[in-house]
Scaffold this motif. Structure first.
Motif: not given
Length: 325
Positions: A123, A126-128, A130-131, A134, A201
């Motif tokens: 994360a 990837d600048s994300s 995790y599931w 979300k 967001s």
């Protein structure tokens, strides 16, 4: 909520804490497990997100009742190589959330308390998120949520209390964690689509590589390994275990200049096969999500931790630290 949890929600005597401290001895202690700490104004009803004001009170209480030490110092005490005046406490954070930099570090710096951040590196790179974050992030919408997993409907209503919303969310997360990664990806996408996740967001975010670099230079901070992709290690092969941990080690070292010595099992999942695979890395300590006191009888590969979450009252926090919850 169990009977003791309901009772201790409102009252727990400090004398019980003091008595338990005397019985523990100075070579034993506790490890606290947190995830994220955000500003009080960000009111996401998730157990994993503690309010900053509550966290600061908890750390002040911890400092007044324990020797708050690094993981290295705690290991020395457990192994009889060092002594302290009081039982010790180690403060840890899983995953690597942005609030660890924005909120935890300022509080711990003000109180001069060390802490460990176990980083799952995907994360960050990837600048994300995790599931599971979300899915948890849907709670921020404050709308009715419609979650159906393999025919099991789990409606989460906006009229529910915060603790009820989280209890239902936990039920959904548990079902998703029991699936294979490919099955889970399909279900997660379906849930996000059905709840129009793109329309808002999420305020849940992860550390950046530069955040980690800055934190690693602080004498109070230890950066640990939490795998690359936060895989549940008992669900993957020995080669996959090696690859995800090795990749996380390499990334953390590239960002901080320091090779991690400490490891946390994602979601607390491990087995004999996992322990065998991890032995190749030579970590000094490996922490679980199982509650308990850390003493000389515990393997350094299976260190217990006390999970601390958003819905702890002051009395429940004291009871948990004293071993009554």
């Amino acid at each position: 909520m169990g009977v003791k949890n309901r009772i201790f929600k409102y009252y727990f005597p400090q004398k019980a804490v003091d008595l338990k401290q005397k019985r523990r001895g100075n070579c034993n202690g506790i490890v606290l497990m947190y995830h994220e700490v955000l500003e009080d104004s960000i009111d996401i009803p998730a157990w994993t997100i503690v309010k900053r004001s509550n966290f600061e009170w908890q750390m002040k209480y911890l400092r007044n009742n324990f020797d708050v030490v690094t993981m290295d110092e705690a290991t020395k005490r457990v192994c009889g190589l060092s002594e302290g005046q009081r039982p010790f406490a180690v403060v840890t954070f899983d995953d690597g959330y942005k609030g660890n930099f924005n909120n935890v570090l300022p509080v711990m710096n003000k109180l001069s308390l060390p802490f460990v951040v176990y980083v799952a590196t995907k994360a960050v790179s990837d600048s994300s998120i995790y599931w599971y974050d979300k899915i948890i992030g849907l709670l921020d919408k404050r709308d009715d949520l419609f979650i159906s997993i393999e025919g099991d409907d789990i409606p989460i209503r906006k009229s529910h209390s915060n603790s009820k919303r989280w209890s239902l969310m936990q039920k959904a997360l548990s079902k998703l964690k029991s699936m294979s990664a490919s099955e889970r990806d399909i279900e997660v996408k379906k849930i996000l689509d059905e709840n129009d996740a793109r329309s808002f967001s999420s305020r849940i975010g992860m550390l950046s590589a530069s955040d980690l670099g800055a934190m690693s230079k602080h004498q109070l901070v230890t950066i640990g390994n939490h795998t690359h992709g936060h895989e549940l290690l008992d669900q993957i092969s020995g080669l996959e275990i090696y690859n995800t941990i090795n990749k996380a080690n390499c990334l953390i070292e590239s960002w901080t200049g320091i090779k991690p010595k400490h490891f946390a099992y994602p979601n607390g999942n491990y087995s004999e096969n996992v322990l065998d695979a991890l032995s190749a890395f030579g970590f000094s300590t490996l922490v679980t999500t199982k509650p308990g006191i850390w003493d000389g009888s515990r393997s350094l590969m299976e260190i217990p931790r006390l999970g601390i979450g958003r819905f702890e009252t002051k009395s429940q926090f004291k009871a948990r630290l004293a071993g009554f919850l």
